[in-house]
Design a protein around this motif. Structure first.
Motif, PDB file in Angstrom:
ATOM      1  N   VAL A 155     -21.545 -35.047  20.309  1.00 49.71           N
ATOM      2  CA  VAL A 155     -20.927 -35.805  19.210  1.00 49.71           C
ATOM      3  C   VAL A 155     -19.408 -35.772  19.350  1.00 49.71           C
ATOM      4  O   VAL A 155     -18.745 -36.802  19.208  1.00 49.71           O
ATOM      5  CB  VAL A 155     -21.368 -35.257  17.833  1.00 49.71           C
ATOM      6  N   TYR A 160     -26.771 -41.124  19.726  1.00 50.58           N
ATOM      7  CA  TYR A 160     -25.496 -41.814  19.929  1.00 50.58           C
ATOM      8  C   TYR A 160     -25.604 -42.915  20.964  1.00 50.58           C
ATOM      9  O   TYR A 160     -24.930 -43.934  20.874  1.00 50.58           O
ATOM     10  CB  TYR A 160     -24.374 -40.832  20.298  1.00 50.58           C
ATOM     11  N   ARG A 171     -20.245 -49.536  17.206  1.00 52.93           N
ATOM     12  CA  ARG A 171     -19.165 -48.813  17.886  1.00 52.93           C
ATOM     13  C   ARG A 171     -17.815 -49.455  17.565  1.00 52.93           C
ATOM     14  O   ARG A 171     -16.835 -48.758  17.304  1.00 52.93           O
ATOM     15  CB  ARG A 171     -19.389 -48.783  19.391  1.00 52.93           C
ATOM     16  N   ILE A 187     -26.341 -38.577  15.038  1.00 54.13           N
ATOM     17  CA  ILE A 187     -25.471 -39.036  16.124  1.00 54.13           C
ATOM     18  C   ILE A 187     -25.780 -38.250  17.398  1.00 54.13           C
ATOM     19  O   ILE A 187     -25.873 -38.824  18.487  1.00 54.13           O
ATOM     20  CB  ILE A 187     -23.979 -38.915  15.747  1.00 54.13           C
ATOM     21  N   PHE A 239     -18.547 -38.050  22.199  1.00 56.85           N
ATOM     22  CA  PHE A 239     -18.754 -39.435  21.771  1.00 56.85           C
ATOM     23  C   PHE A 239     -17.548 -39.927  20.966  1.00 56.85           C
ATOM     24  O   PHE A 239     -16.986 -40.990  21.233  1.00 56.85           O
ATOM     25  CB  PHE A 239     -20.045 -39.531  20.953  1.00 56.85           C
TER      26      PHE A 239
END
Length: 109
Positions: free
Chosen positions: A95, A47, A55, A43, A98
């Motif tokens: 991450v 990402y 998503r 990720i 995100f």
């Protein structure tokens, strides 16, 4: 460490489930944690390549699992950073950011 990771909706969905359960304190299994280390690293590296369908799948799991329902986003991001560092042995703020963004999107839907 576990097997090398490639991005697929199913693998991301499965690891997302375990990641959310681990961050929220519902699960903590060593074998899963080893696999999560690989997931976090993938990720962190990719990402931005995760498509909108995947998503949406992650956001759906966040909503369905009722993860982080009433926690402030700043606290969530800190929790994510703490668990990511523990699982992966390094900090991966991209991450955490995100996931915080996806949690915020889940709340808006």
């Amino acid at each position: 460490m576990g097997k090398p990771w490639t991005l697929s909706t199913q693998s991301i969905s499965s690891m997302n489930y375990f990641f959310l359960r681990t961050v929220s304190g519902l699960d903590d299994y060593e074998l899963i944690n080893q696999e999560l280390e690989g997931y976090i690293k993938v990720i962190a590296e990719r990402y931005w390549m995760i498509d909108s369908y995947t998503r949406s799948t992650i956001i759906k799991e966040i909503k369905d699992g009722d993860y982080f329902k009433d926690e402030p986003l700043e606290e969530i991001e800190q929790s994510l950073n703490t668990v990511i560092a523990r699982l992966a042995g390094d900090d991966f703020p991209s991450v955490a950011h995100f996931y915080t963004n996806l949690i915020e999107q889940a709340r808006e839907q």
